[in-house]
Design a protein around this motif. Structure first.
Motif, PDB file in Angstrom:
ATOM      1  N   MET B  91      49.531  11.266  11.702  1.00  0.00           N
ATOM      2  CA  MET B  91      50.074  10.835  10.415  1.00  0.00           C
ATOM      3  C   MET B  91      51.384  11.560  10.152  1.00  0.00           C
ATOM      4  O   MET B  91      51.614  12.651  10.669  1.00  0.00           O
ATOM      5  N   SER B  92      52.216  10.953   9.342  1.00  0.00           N
ATOM      6  CA  SER B  92      53.473  11.584   8.962  1.00  0.00           C
ATOM      7  C   SER B  92      53.270  12.283   7.629  1.00  0.00           C
ATOM      8  O   SER B  92      53.140  11.615   6.603  1.00  0.00           O
ATOM      9  N   PRO B  93      53.238  13.611   7.629  1.00  0.00           N
ATOM     10  CA  PRO B  93      52.853  14.346   6.422  1.00  0.00           C
ATOM     11  C   PRO B  93      53.724  14.057   5.208  1.00  0.00           C
ATOM     12  O   PRO B  93      53.230  14.043   4.090  1.00  0.00           O
ATOM     13  N   ALA B  94      55.014  13.799   5.406  1.00  0.00           N
ATOM     14  CA  ALA B  94      55.896  13.640   4.242  1.00  0.00           C
ATOM     15  C   ALA B  94      55.798  12.242   3.639  1.00  0.00           C
ATOM     16  O   ALA B  94      56.271  12.010   2.536  1.00  0.00           O
ATOM     17  N   LEU B  95      55.187  11.305   4.356  1.00  0.00           N
ATOM     18  CA  LEU B  95      55.100   9.941   3.836  1.00  0.00           C
ATOM     19  C   LEU B  95      53.796   9.738   3.061  1.00  0.00           C
ATOM     20  O   LEU B  95      52.846  10.502   3.200  1.00  0.00           O
ATOM     21  N   ILE B  97      50.294   7.930   1.469  1.00  0.00           N
ATOM     22  CA  ILE B  97      49.057   7.402   2.051  1.00  0.00           C
ATOM     23  C   ILE B  97      49.264   5.959   2.495  1.00  0.00           C
ATOM     24  O   ILE B  97      48.904   5.569   3.609  1.00  0.00           O
ATOM     25  N   ASP B  99      52.131   4.347   3.149  1.00  0.00           N
ATOM     26  CA  ASP B  99      53.068   4.270   4.274  1.00  0.00           C
ATOM     27  C   ASP B  99      52.345   4.584   5.572  1.00  0.00           C
ATOM     28  O   ASP B  99      52.549   3.931   6.594  1.00  0.00           O
ATOM     29  N   GLN B 146      50.979   9.382  -3.091  1.00  0.00           N
ATOM     30  CA  GLN B 146      51.269  10.800  -2.861  1.00  0.00           C
ATOM     31  C   GLN B 146      51.355  11.091  -1.365  1.00  0.00           C
ATOM     32  O   GLN B 146      50.680  10.464  -0.551  1.00  0.00           O
ATOM     33  N   PRO B 147      52.220  12.048  -0.995  1.00  0.00           N
ATOM     34  CA  PRO B 147      52.387  12.343   0.425  1.00  0.00           C
ATOM     35  C   PRO B 147      51.099  12.887   1.036  1.00  0.00           C
ATOM     36  O   PRO B 147      50.332  13.585   0.363  1.00  0.00           O
ATOM     37  N   GLU B 149      50.692  15.174   3.073  1.00  0.00           N
ATOM     38  CA  GLU B 149      50.633  16.636   3.206  1.00  0.00           C
ATOM     39  C   GLU B 149      50.028  17.314   1.981  1.00  0.00           C
ATOM     40  O   GLU B 149      49.664  18.478   2.042  1.00  0.00           O
ATOM     41  N   LEU B 151      47.247  16.396   0.735  1.00  0.00           N
ATOM     42  CA  LEU B 151      45.797  16.216   0.820  1.00  0.00           C
ATOM     43  C   LEU B 151      45.161  17.366   1.593  1.00  0.00           C
ATOM     44  O   LEU B 151      45.808  18.005   2.420  1.00  0.00           O
TER      45      LEU B 151
END
Lengths: 354, 258
Positions: B91-95, B97, B99, B146-147, B149, B151
Motif C-alpha cells: 500500500m502507499s502510506p501517503a495515499l 484508503i 486510492d 484518510q491516509p 499511514e 491507520l
C-alpha cells in the motif's frame, strides 16, 4: 488439535474492543495544525508567500506593493516556475532532475538554430525544440526506469552531456533579438506582453500559471496522478498493486522534458535572443522552489502548487531585498534559511504521530 | 474429484544460482482454506508470486479452473480473479484508503470529463470502498479519505484484506497476514478470513503461526526445499508433526511428494 494451544481463547470471547475505530484523540491546537498541514502540504509555502509580500509591502510601500512590481516578480520567476513544474513531477516520483536547466537551454537553441541555420519554418522549429526536450526527458526516463540507475547520477551525467552538446552544437553563438524579431517572431511568442490595470503579464507567465493549475488538477483527479504519487511513495508496493511503474516513470520524465522545452520557448520570449549560456542555473533554482514549496525530496508527498509558491517566494525575496538596497547576498542567505526550514517542516509533517 | 480452482504443475523458479522452486505442484479446491507452511527460505513466497503473476515461473504450468494461464504481471492474475495480500501489504502510506483500494483499477467518470479528461469518479470509488469495508465489519472507519499511514497495523491489514475480498472473485492469497499484528488484531483478521471463506471464495494462507493454521485450514500444504513435501489434514496430524515435516525432522508416512 491438541489442548496446549488454547491460549488465545481469552481474546476470542472478549471482543468489545472496536478493531478499526478511528477515535478522535483529544486534539490540541498543535494536532489540528499538524492534521491540516498533513492534508494540505501547499499551505505552509502559501502562508510564507503571503507573509513575505505583506512584510515587504509594509517596508517598501507602493514601490513594492503595486500591480507593476508584483507582476514583475511573476515575469522574473516564469522560467524557474515552469522548470519547477517539471522538477516537481520528477521529485514526486522520488527522483531528482539536475538536467532540467540544460534541457531548457538546448531546447531554445534547437528552436533558434533550426529556424536560422537550416531555414526551417519557425513554427516547425518550435515543435522540433519541444520534441527535442521530450527526447532528452525520455533518455533520462529510460536510464532511470529500464537501467534502474539512481536519478541523481543519471541526471548528473545527462546534465553535463546535454550542456556540452548545447555549446558544441550552437558553436556558442547567440542569435540576436533583432534577427528573431525580423524573421521568426513566433520564437518570441511567449514574451508577448499585455497589460491589465497597470499589471503587466506575458504569455510565458500565463503559461506558467495554467501549467501549474492543469498539473495540479491532473495529479489529484486522474489515475495517472495517483500513480505518480504511489510510485514515489513506494515503487515496489505500487507495482504489486497493479501500477505500471515503468510507464508512469517514462511519462513523468518525458512530460518533464516537454515542459523544459516550453521553458526554453519562454526563455527566448524573456531574453528576446537565443543564448546558449542562459538558464544554466535553473536546475538548482527549480529544486530550491520545489523544496521551499513543501514537496518532499523522498517522493510521494506534496502539492505541485507549492512549487509555484516556492518559486514566487524566491522572487519576492530577491525583488524586495533589491528594492531595499540590500546586498544581493542577503537573498541567498534567506533562501538558504528557508530551504532548511522547509525541510524541517516536511520532516515534522511526515511524522504521523506528532 | 472436483476440479481445482487454481493448480500448478512442475513450477521452477531460479534466482541466479538459487533454485527457489524445484518442480513444485500445487492445488487449491473450491471453498477451502489451504494453508501453506514451510521453513524460512523454503520458497513459499516464490510459490505464491508464481501463482499470482508477480514473479512468473521459469518452467511449469499454472491452471485456473482447468484452463492453462500465462501470467506475466500481477495485473494478469488480478484480471483472472486472483487477489494477493502481500506481507508488506503493498500500500502507499501517503495515499487515502480509497486510492489504495482502487490503485491500478480506478473508476473514471462517465461522459466527457471521464472519457477525454480521464477524471476519476471519486464519489463512486468512495462509496464502493465504504461498502466493502462495512461488509467486512470495518464499519467504524469513518473517514475513507484518510491516509493509510494514519491507520494501525491491524487496520491496514483490514483494508488490504478488504481490497482483496472486494476484487478477488476466484482466489485470495494471504501472505503472513498476522505476522506483524498483536494478539487481538490477529484474532480480528482471522475472523475476516473466515468471513471471506464463508462467501465461498477459496483462500491460500501462508503463515508461520501453527495455532492459526490449525484453527483455520481445511488442508495444509507443507513446503520444503522448493517443493511440496506433502498435504496433510489438520484433524489427523498435530502441530508438532507439521513442524517436524517442514523442518525435515520427520518424513511423511504417506508421501505425496512430487
Amino acid at each position: 488439535m491438541s489442548q496446549d494451544d488454547s491460549y488465545e481463547d481469552v481474546v476470542k470471547t472478549r471482543r468489545e474492543e472496536s478493531f478499526a475505530a478511528f477515535e478522535s484523540r483529544g486534539k490540541g491546537l498543535l494536532h489540528k495544525v499538524h492534521d491540516l498541514l498533513h492534508g494540505n502540504p501547499a499551505l505552509v509555502p502559501l502562508i510564507v508567500l503571503l507573509a513575505s509580500i505583506v512584510v515587504f509591502g509594509l517596508l517598501l510601500g507602493s514601490r513594492f506593493f503595486s500591480p507593476f512590481a508584483l507582476t514583475l516578480i511573476l515575469q522574473q520567476v516564469q522560467i524557474v516556475g515552469i522548470v519547477a513544474a517539471a522538477q516537481s513531477l520528477i521529485i514526486l516520483t522520488a527522483g531528482i532532475d539536475l538536467s532540467v536547466g540544460a534541457i531548457t537551454v538546448i531546447s531554445s537553441v534547437v528552436m533558434g538554430q533550426f529556424a536560422f541555420r537550416y531555414g526551417i519554418p519557425p513554427s516547425i522549429a518550435v515543435v522540433c525544440g519541444l520534441a527535442f526536450g521530450t527526447l532528452c526527458g525520455a533518455l533520462n526516463g529510460l536510464l532511470v526506469s529500464k537501467m534502474k540507475l539512481p536519478p541523481f547520477i543519471v541526471t548528473l551525467g545527462t546534465w553535463q552531456v546535454i550542456l556540452a552538446s548545447n555549446y558544441l552544437y550552437s558553436r556558442n553563438e547567440t542569435i540576436r533579438s533583432q534577427d528573431i524579431e525580423a524573421s521568426a517572431p513566433i520564437l518570441q511568442f511567449m514574451g508577448t506582453r499585455f497589460e491589465i490595470a497597470g499589471a503587466v503579464f506575458t504569455f510565458g507567465v500565463v503559461f506558467m500559471i495554467l501549467l501549474m493549475l492543469v498539473l495540479a488538477w491532473a495529479l489529484k483527479n486522474t489515475a495517472w496522478g495517483r500513480h505518480v504519487y504511489a510510485v514515489g511513495d513506494d515503487a515496489e508496493a505500487a507495482a504489486l498493486s497493479g501500477v505500471n511503474v515503468h510507464r508512469t516513470l517514462m511519462s513523468v520524465y518525458m512530460l518533464g522534458g516537454l515542459i523544459c522545452g516550453f521553458a526554453g520557448w519562454a526563455l527566448i520570449g524573456r531574453l528576446g535572443s537565443v543564448s546558449p549560456t542562459s538558464a544554466y542555473e535553473a536546475n538548482i533554482e527549480s529544486i530550491t522552489a520545489v523544496v521551499i514549496g513543501g514537496i518532499s525530496l523522498f517522493g510521494g508527498r506534496g502539492s505541485i502548487l507549492g512549487a509555484l509558491f516556492g518559486a514566487l517566494i524566491v522572487g519576492v525575496f530577491s525583488l524586495g531585498l533589491r528594492l531595499l538596497g540590500a546586498d544581493a547576498q542577503w537573498t541567498y542567505f534567506f533562501i538558504g534559511v528557508l530551504i532548511i526550514v522547509a525541510v524541517a517542516v516536511d520532516q515534522w509533517i511526515r511524522k504521523v504521530s506528532a | 474429484m472436483t476440479q481445482p480452482v487454481l493448480s500448478a504443475k512442475n513450477l521452477v523458479k531460479r534466482y541466479g544460482k538459487v533454485t527457489a522452486l524445484d518442480h513444485c505442484d500445487f492445488e487449491l479446491y473450491p471453498g477451502e482454506i489451504l494453508a501453506v507452511i514451510g521453513d524460512n527460505g523454503a520458497g513459499k513466497s516464490t510459490l505464491i508470486k508464481a501463482l499470482s503473476g508477480a514473479a512468473p515461473p521459469d518452467e511449469g504450468e499454472v491452471y485456473v479452473e482447468g484452463k492453462r494461464v500465462n501470467f506475466t504481471s500481477p495485473n494478469d492474475g488480478r484480471e483472472a480473479g486472483i487477489e494477493t495480500v502481500y506481507q508488506t501489504l503493498a500500500m502507499s502510506p501517503a495515499l487515502s484508503i480509497t486510492d489504495n483500494m482502487f490503485m491500478g483499477r480506478e473508476i473514471r467518470k462517465k461522459g466527457f470529463m471521464g472519457k477525454y479528461l480521464r477524471q476519476l469518479d471519486r464519489k463512486a470509488m468512495e462509496e464502493f470502498a465504504r461498502q466493502k469495508l462495512s461488509d467486512l465489519g470495518l464499519m467504524t472507519i469513518q473517514n475513507i479519505t484518510q491516509p493509510v499511514e494514519t491507520l494501525s497495523g491491524g487496520q491496514r491489514q483490514g483494508v488490504a484484506v478488504a481490497r482483496a475480498a472486494a476484487f478477488g472473485s476466484k482466489v485470495i492469497i494471504l501472505d503472513e497476514p498476522t505476522a506483524a499484528l498483536g494478539v487481538k488484531e490477529s484474532r480480528r483478521v482471522l475472523e475476516l478470513i473466515q468471513d471471506v471463506r464463508n462467501r465461498g471464495i477459496p483462500i491460500i494462507l501462508i503463515s508461520h503461526n501453527m495455532p492459526h493454521v490449525f484453527e483455520l485450514a481445511d488442508r495444509i500444504h507443507v513446503h520444503r526445499l522448493g517443493r511440496r513435501l506433502c498435504v496433510i489434514d489438520p484433524k489427523e496430524y498435530s502441530m508438532s508433526d507439521a513442524v517436524a515435516f517442514m523442518t525435515g525432522a520427520k518424513e511423511p508416512d504417506a508421501p505425496r511428494a512430487a
